[in-house]
Scaffold this active site. Structure first.
Site, PDB file in Angstrom:
ATOM      1  N   THR A 223       0.846  -1.185   0.000  1.00 19.30           N
ATOM      2  CA  THR A 223       0.000   0.000   0.000  1.00 19.30           C
ATOM      3  C   THR A 223       0.880   1.233   0.000  1.00 19.30           C
ATOM      4  O   THR A 223       1.918   1.247   0.648  1.00 19.30           O
ATOM      5  CB  THR A 223      -0.880   0.029   1.280  1.00 19.30           C
ATOM      6  OG1 THR A 223      -1.644  -1.164   1.357  1.00 19.30           O
ATOM      7  CG2 THR A 223      -1.816   1.229   1.286  1.00 19.30           C
ATOM      8  N   ASP A 276       0.538  -6.715   6.258  1.00 17.99           N
ATOM      9  CA  ASP A 276      -0.509  -7.724   6.160  1.00 17.99           C
ATOM     10  C   ASP A 276      -1.811  -7.151   6.710  1.00 17.99           C
ATOM     11  O   ASP A 276      -2.113  -7.235   7.894  1.00 17.99           O
ATOM     12  CB  ASP A 276      -0.098  -8.969   6.945  1.00 17.99           C
ATOM     13  CG  ASP A 276      -1.034 -10.140   6.714  1.00 17.99           C
ATOM     14  OD1 ASP A 276      -2.169  -9.918   6.246  1.00 17.99           O
ATOM     15  OD2 ASP A 276      -0.641 -11.285   6.995  1.00 17.99           O
TER      16      ASP A 276
END
Length: 358
Positions: A223, A276
Site C-alpha cells: 500500500t 498484512d
C-alpha cells in the site's frame, strides 16, 4: 551585560525551534511545515504531494496528488490498476482519504472498472454523508461523479502473473481448512469434529494454515499510505492499493479502513501503515499510534508499541507503521521485514528515505 545577552540567546533558540510567520489571512504558519511522509521509497509520489502542498494547496489535496501519482506509476505493482490480480485474474482498487481537521473520511473498497482510487475516495468524502462505498456500486458512483470509466484494470503483467499462478495449481493462496488444498478448487470445508471440554461441545476445524509470511511481501501485498501536514499545520492522510495478490475475490484489506492503514488528528498527528492488512486491521494500529501520541508518547515509542501489540499475537506477521506528531517529528517501527519510508520537508532539498530495521 550578561543579563542582556541571555534573553537574546533564549529568544533566538526558541525562534529556531518554533519559526512562525503570519499568513495573509492572519493564520500562524509554521516554517517547519509543510511535511510529506509516505510508506516505502515512492519518491515520485512524495514529490507530487510536495509540489502541491508547497504551492499552498491543502493537506487533503496534496495527499490526493501524491497517491494519484503512485496509482499512475503503479508503484511496486501493488498500487493502482494493472497489478495484484485476485483468484479470477481481476484487479480491484481500495483507497481512503481522511481530513484530520474535520475527521471526515472517504473510502472505496473492491472497486472495479475505475482507475482513480484516491480521487474516488475524495469524492465519497466531498459529496456524500457516507464513509465507505464498495464494489460495482462504488464504481458507478465514481463514474457518475465524473471519473473516467468503465476501464479494464488488468494489464499484461497482471494477466501473465495470474496465468503462471494458475499453472502452479493456484499455490500459494489464502484458503485454509479446505479440500482440495492443492488445486484451484472449487473448495469445500474440511470435516469438523466435536471435542468435549468440561462437558461442553466445542467445534474445531481440522488442518493447519500455511504461514502467512509465504503469502505476504513488499511486492505482492503493499500500500502507499501517505501523510501530509500543510503550511497551516493541518493534517491529512490517504492510502491506495490493489490489495493482496491472488486474494479471494471480494477481499478487502486495511487500506480503506480508517485507523488501520492511516489515521490523522490535527491536534495530535498522523500515522501511516503497510503490511498484512488482514492481520493489522484487527488492531487498528494507526488509531493506536495517534491516540498514544495524544496521551504524550513520543512517535518512536508510539510506533513501536503499536507494532508490538500485533506481534505478541501474530509473531509471523509482516507490517510497519510510521508515527508523525503534530510538530512534524516522525519515526517508524516494523516487524518481519526491513522497512523504508520517505520524507520531504523544508529541511531537505529532495525526498529523504529512512530505513527501519525489524
Amino acid at each position: 551585560m550578561t543579563n542582556r545577552i541571555l534573553p537574546f540567546i533564549t529568544l533566538v533558540f526558541l525562534s529556531t525551534l518554533f519559526s512562525i510567520v503570519i499568513g495573509d489571512d492572519g493564520v500562524a504558519i509554521s516554517e517547519q511545515y509543510p511535511l510529506v511522509v509516505s510508506t516505502w521509497p515512492f519518491k515520485e509520489a512524495v514529490r507530487a504531494a510536495w509540489r502541491a502542498v508547497d504551492g499552498n494547496h491543502s493537506a487533503v489535496d496534496a495527499v490526493v496528488e501524491g497517491c494519484s501519482a503512485c496509482e499512475e506509476l503503479r508503484c511496486d505493482g501493488t498500487v493502482g490498476p494493472g497489478g495484484s490480480p485476485d483468484e479470477n485474474g481481476e484487479t480491484t482498487i481500495d483507497a481512503l482519504i481522511m481530513n484530520g481537521v474535520t475527521m471526515e473520511v472517504g473510502a472505496v473498497a473492491a472497486m472495479r472498472f475505475v482507475k482513480d482510487g484516491i480521487r474516488a475516495a475524495k469524492l465519497v468524502m466531498q459529496h456524500t454523508k457516507h464513509t465507505l462505498l464498495v464494489g460495482e456500486k462504488a464504481s458507478a458512483f465514481a463514474i457518475a461523479m465524473g471519473l473516467p470509466g468503465p476501464d479494464n484494470l488488468s494489464s499484461a503483467d497482471s494477466i501473465r502473473k495470474w496465468s503462471t499462478w494458475k499453472e502452479n495449481h493456484c499455490q500459494p493462496n489464502f484458503w485454509k481448512d479446505v479440500v482440495p488444498s492443492d488445486s484451484c478448487g472449487p473448495y469445500h470445508a474440511k470435516a469438523r469434529i466435536d471435542v468435549k471440554e468440561g462437558g461442553c461441545s466445542t467445534r474445531y476445524l481440522m488442518g493447519v494454515a500455511e504461514p502467512r509470511s509465504s503469502l505476504v511481501g513488499p511486492h505482492n501485498h503493499d500500500t502507499i499510505s501517505m501523510a501530509v501536514i500543510d503550511k497551516r499545520g493541518h493534517v491529512a492522510v490517504g492510502t491506495s492499493t490493489n490489495g493482496a495478490t491472488y486474494k479471494i475475490p471480494g477481499r478487502v484489506g486495511d487500506g480503506p479502513i480508517a485507523g488501520s492503514s492511516a489515521y490523522a488528528v490535527t491536534d495530535s498527528g498522523a500515522c501511516v501503515a503497510t503490511g498484512d492488512g488482514d492481520i493489522m486491521m484487527r488492531f487498528l494500529p494507526c488509531y493506536q499510534v495517534v491516540e498514544s501520541m495524544r496521551l504524550g508518547m513520543e512517535p518512536r515509542l508510539a510506533a513501536k508499541d503499536a507494532i508490538s501489540r500485533i506481534a505478541r499475537k501474530f509473531p509471523d506477521f509482516l507490517g510497519a507503521v510510521v508515527a508523525i506528531n503534530k510538530n512534524g517529528v516522525h519515526a517508524g517501527a516494523c516487524h518481519g521485514w526491513t522497512f523504508e519510508y520517505s520524507v520531504r520537508s523544508p529541511a531537505t532539498d529532495d525526498v529523504e528515505v529512512f530505513t527501519v530495521l525489524p
